[in-house]
Every structure is written in C-alpha cells, then in structure tokens.
Write a protein that holds these residues in place. Structure first.
Motif, short mmCIF file in Angstrom:
data_model
loop_
_atom_site.label_atom_id
_atom_site.label_comp_id
_atom_site.label_asym_id
_atom_site.label_seq_id
_atom_site.Cartn_x
_atom_site.Cartn_y
_atom_site.Cartn_z
N GLU A 172 41.43 14.55 -12.17
CA GLU A 172 41.32 13.08 -12.21
C GLU A 172 42.69 12.40 -12.14
O GLU A 172 42.98 11.45 -12.86
N ARG A 173 43.52 12.96 -11.30
CA ARG A 173 44.84 12.39 -11.04
C ARG A 173 45.13 12.51 -9.54
O ARG A 173 44.51 13.33 -8.85
N GLU A 174 46.10 11.73 -9.08
CA GLU A 174 46.54 11.87 -7.69
C GLU A 174 47.23 13.22 -7.54
O GLU A 174 48.07 13.59 -8.36
N ILE A 175 46.85 13.97 -6.51
CA ILE A 175 47.42 15.29 -6.26
C ILE A 175 48.34 15.20 -5.04
O ILE A 175 47.95 14.69 -3.99
N ILE A 176 49.57 15.69 -5.19
CA ILE A 176 50.54 15.70 -4.08
C ILE A 176 51.02 17.13 -3.89
O ILE A 176 51.41 17.79 -4.86
N ASP A 177 50.96 17.63 -2.65
CA ASP A 177 51.53 18.95 -2.41
C ASP A 177 52.92 18.81 -1.80
O ASP A 177 53.40 17.70 -1.55
N ARG A 178 53.59 19.94 -1.60
CA ARG A 178 54.98 19.92 -1.13
C ARG A 178 55.12 19.19 0.21
O ARG A 178 56.06 18.40 0.39
N THR A 179 54.17 19.43 1.10
CA THR A 179 54.23 18.80 2.42
C THR A 179 54.14 17.28 2.30
O THR A 179 54.92 16.55 2.92
N MET A 180 53.19 16.80 1.51
CA MET A 180 53.02 15.35 1.31
C MET A 180 54.29 14.75 0.69
O MET A 180 54.69 13.64 1.03
N LEU A 181 54.90 15.51 -0.22
CA LEU A 181 56.11 15.04 -0.91
C LEU A 181 57.25 14.85 0.10
O LEU A 181 57.94 13.82 0.08
N ILE A 182 57.44 15.83 0.99
CA ILE A 182 58.52 15.75 1.98
C ILE A 182 58.27 14.60 2.96
O ILE A 182 59.18 13.84 3.30
N ILE A 183 57.02 14.45 3.39
CA ILE A 183 56.68 13.35 4.30
C ILE A 183 56.96 12.00 3.64
O ILE A 183 57.48 11.07 4.27
N GLU A 184 56.65 11.91 2.35
CA GLU A 184 56.90 10.66 1.62
C GLU A 184 58.39 10.36 1.52
O GLU A 184 58.82 9.21 1.66
N ILE A 185 59.20 11.40 1.32
CA ILE A 185 60.66 11.21 1.26
C ILE A 185 61.17 10.73 2.62
O ILE A 185 61.97 9.81 2.70
N PHE A 186 60.68 11.35 3.69
CA PHE A 186 61.06 10.92 5.04
C PHE A 186 60.69 9.45 5.25
O PHE A 186 61.46 8.68 5.83
N ALA A 187 59.52 9.05 4.76
CA ALA A 187 59.07 7.67 4.91
C ALA A 187 60.01 6.71 4.18
O ALA A 187 60.32 5.62 4.67
N LYS A 188 60.48 7.11 2.99
CA LYS A 188 61.39 6.27 2.22
C LYS A 188 62.77 6.18 2.87
O LYS A 188 63.45 5.16 2.79
N ARG A 189 63.20 7.28 3.54
CA ARG A 189 64.55 7.34 4.09
C ARG A 189 64.65 6.72 5.50
O ARG A 189 65.73 6.34 5.93
N ALA A 190 63.53 6.67 6.22
CA ALA A 190 63.57 6.20 7.61
C ALA A 190 64.09 4.78 7.70
O ALA A 190 63.62 3.89 6.97
N LYS A 191 65.04 4.54 8.58
CA LYS A 191 65.63 3.21 8.76
C LYS A 191 65.36 2.65 10.15
O LYS A 191 64.99 1.49 10.29
N THR A 192 65.55 3.44 11.18
CA THR A 192 65.36 2.94 12.54
C THR A 192 63.88 2.94 12.90
O THR A 192 63.06 3.62 12.28
N ARG A 193 63.55 2.18 13.93
CA ARG A 193 62.17 2.10 14.38
C ARG A 193 61.66 3.48 14.83
O ARG A 193 60.53 3.86 14.51
N GLU A 194 62.52 4.22 15.51
CA GLU A 194 62.11 5.54 15.99
C GLU A 194 61.78 6.47 14.83
O GLU A 194 60.75 7.15 14.84
N ALA A 195 62.64 6.50 13.83
CA ALA A 195 62.41 7.38 12.67
C ALA A 195 61.14 6.98 11.93
O ALA A 195 60.35 7.83 11.51
N LYS A 196 60.91 5.68 11.78
CA LYS A 196 59.71 5.20 11.09
C LYS A 196 58.45 5.60 11.85
O LYS A 196 57.45 6.01 11.25
N LEU A 197 58.50 5.50 13.18
CA LEU A 197 57.35 5.90 14.00
C LEU A 197 57.10 7.40 13.88
O LEU A 197 55.96 7.85 13.76
#
Length: 420
Positions: A94-119
C-alpha cells in the motif's frame, strides 16, 4: 520548503553477488539524487527471485511492518520489477513502488535541460510505463462488486484507451525528436567538413568527464564561457557538449562530453539517447575516464565497456584516463602501459594526456618546407594560423617556411613545396 519523501530501500542479493554492497551504496546515491530521504534499508539473500513479489513472501510482511515503523512514503527496489511484481507489491505494501530503472529515468527527467534531452527521457519513460499500465490501473479492475471477479468492462476499456494514448504520444514525441536528431546530424556533418579529428569523453557517471573537459578548455582555450556544467553528483550531464581544443602548435581537435554510464542503465534510455551517443560512435578516439579513487573502479570500467559495446563503439581506439589519482597516493602525472593518471580538478597531468591524444589522432601531420612568393602573403598567413611554423627565412624568391601541417594542407599548396 517542500518536505522530501521518505524512502525505504529494499535490496535483493541473488546468489551472493560480489558487488552487492557497492550496488546498495549506489542505490542510496540514486535515491538521494532523486531527492528522496532514506528512511531505512532492508536486504535479503535469495537463490532466485520470487516470481510474485521479487522478494520472499515473509520478507513482504517484514517490509510492511517496517514501512509503518519508519514512516516511509515510497519503497525503492534495487532491481527492475516485472509488471505483475509491481502490481502485487503495491497491493500488499500500500505504498508507491519504485524500482531501479524507474529511479534512473526519474533522475534523467530531473536533470534534462534541453528540448532534445527532455524528449529522449519522456520517450524512454513512456516506453517503460506502457507494459506496466495494468498495474497502474489496477484500481479500475475492482469495479465488479462483491463477486470477486474482475470487471472486464469499463476498467479494461480505460486501460486500452490509456495504452493507445501513450502509443500515440510516443509516436508524436519520436517524430519531434527525429527532427532534432537531423539537426544534430547536420551540425556534425559541418564539423566533419572542417577536417578536425574528434575525441569523445566516456565513462561511469561522476567519474569526472565534465571536470576534465573544463580543465582542457581552461588550459588551451582560456575561455570561461566555454566551460560546461560540472558537479559532484550522478548524471550531472545529460546533454552533449562539443568544444574546439586548439593546442599551442596550432593542432586542433573536437572534444565532446556526453551522458555518463551506470550499471543496469535502462535499455529504454540507451535506445532513446542513441542519437546523443552518436558523438561517441563517430569519434576517432575515446577517453575512457575512470574514478580511480572508487574502490569499485574495475567493475565500473567493465560496465562502461559493455555499454560501449551496446552502442557499437567498442572498436574505437581508447585511452584509459585514471582521474582523481591525487586521492589514491599515485604520483601524478604518470603514464603507464598507455594509461595516464591525472587529477582533472587540479589540472595535473593534462599536458601528458594531450601528448597521448596527439600520438593517436595527429597521424596526418608531416613536416615540410614551403617557398611562398612574396605576393602570396595570404598563404603565409594561412600557415601561421593553421600550422606549426618551426622556421622562417626570407629568400630571393619568397618566404621559406618550415612547417608541420596536415597532409591535406600540403597537397593544397604543393606547388609551393621547396625542392632545394
């Protein structure tokens, strides 16, 4: 001030993996990079993963109790979970579950600055999420009253609609990304026409690639505006940066810095960032930057080599650059068996590294003598700008230059070659 979410980390050690402790330390760093507060850590040794929960059913109960004890908001798993495991764990814990892959993708999402990286990150996120929609929409399946049977009406319809919507979004973003990729390819083609050799920085995340680029820029360009972002954190750089490094002898090369690698780098991210990593695949030389102060650097070298193989860059000539050597007691600068030990942060060993680079990429340079007529001063100016002029003398028929230049430049002005 926004309060950080508290995360309970769950690590699964399959068959006593050698690098399990290091991988758990890395998981903590990944969680911190994702701005999660570590509430606690649970570990389990298994011979094989549990197909239903990834961890054992008894450990699921233990984790459930610990969640309440440490007041965890999310539970982070050290490995990638299957869609059914994700669904079962969310039901049980009964909690949000995050695996390693989701965690890395989330970090990439936070770090992306340019339009290309965000896409690129968004495409990777959606492709990863698509097969997991059933778990995310599991609440829709509980609409069948008290019969205990899943309602195969509105819930399933909603699931199919979500899948089509995501597939449509992936196609739309991929089309936009393709336009940006074409622009990048055009820029690369223009640079290739300049005839400059290309050198790419590769390595494990946080090994000091951006610091090394900035050191080379500082020493040879002396232009602070050309420096790239650097910080002691995972995936500080996602965008590819290219800089022209011109040496005192007028030789020059293009230096590119791009995203760092990590163990179990999500396949979706490797595929999405393939165009960004094209700078690596088309390079004449790779500088494999290693954090020599990291006790696990051998494993990190192996991970980088495996990722280079994945993207088709494993056959490119490579120099191993052991960075942060000042933290290991090694006397720097030091060159040993084609490896170079440096400290990019202290600008130590940079000249030695550049000499190694030169031996690899400046093979098309030769020394010539050119007798240039006095009315062709533009040619003398060209050699002064683009070659290493070693000697000048003024003869009866013109200016006699002893130059080290590219073979292509010699062929261009071959009619002025001194035959005496």
């Amino acid at each position: 001030m926004i309060q950080k979410q508290r995360a309970l980390l769950v690590g699964i050690n399959i068959n006593n993996q050698t690098f399990f402790k290091d991988s758990m330390e890395e998981l903590k760093n990944l969680a911190a990079a994702c701005e999660l507060e570590i509430a606690g850590v649970v570990e389990q040794n298994l011979k094989a993963v549990n197909t239903a929960y990834h961890i054992g059913s008894g450990k699921v109960k233990e984790v459930r109790l610990l969640i309440d004890e440490v007041k965890a908001d999310v539970v982070v798993f050290s490995n990638e979970l299957t869609p059914s495991q994700l669904r079962n764990l969310e039901d049980s814990l009964e909690r949000e579950i995050i695996d390693r892959t989701m965690l890395i993708i989330e970090i990439f999402a936070k770090r992306a600055k340019t339009r290309e990286a965000k896409l690129q990150v968004e495409v990777a996120r959606l492709k990863f999420m698509l097969p997991r929609l059933e778990g995310l929409n599991d609440n829709l399946s509980r609409q069948g009253g008290g019969s205990g049977l899943r309602n195969r009406g509105s819930g399933e319809t909603k699931l199919e609609l979500d899948k089509r919507r995501i597939e449509s979004k992936i196609a739309e973003l991929s089309k936009e990304l393709e336009l940006l990729v074409n622009e990048r390819n055009t820029q690369r083609s223009k640079r290739n026409k300049a005839g400059l050799p290309s050198v790419a920085l590769v390595g494990y995340t946080n090994s000091g690639k951006s610091t090394l680029m900035n050191a080379l820029v500082e020493v040879y360009q002396k232009n602070a505006d050309k420096k790239v972002f650097e910080k002691d954190m995972l995936f500080a750089t996602l965008e590819t940066s290219v800089r022209n490094i011109t040496l005192p002898d007028k030789k020059a090369f293009l230096l590119s810095d791009t995203v760092g690698f990590i163990s179990k780098l999500p396949h979706e991210l490797v595929k999405a960032f393939r165009s960004t990593l094209e700078e690596v695949r088309t390079a004449d030389l790779l500088l494999h930057v290693v954090d020599s102060s990291n006790p696990n650097f051998v494993q990190q070298i192996n991970v980088t080599n495996e990722t280079l193989k994945q993207i088709g860059a494993d056959k490119i000539p490579t120099i191993l650059v052991f960075n942060k050597a000042d933290l290991t007691g090694v006397t720097i600068p030091c060159i040993e068996d084609g490896k170079v030990y440096i400290s990019a942060k202290k600008n130590s060993g940079i000249e030695e590294l550049v000499r190694l680079i030169g031996k690899e990429i400046f093979t098309q340079y030769m020394e010539y003598k050119m007798l240039v007529p006095y009315d062709r001063g533009n040619i003398v100016a060209y050699f002064n700008e683009n070659a290493d002029v070693k000697a000048v003398s003024y003869e009866k028929d013109g200016t006699l230059l002893t130059v080290e230049c590219r073979v292509s430049d010699y062929k261009r002005f071959e009619k002025f070659a001194f035959k005496g």
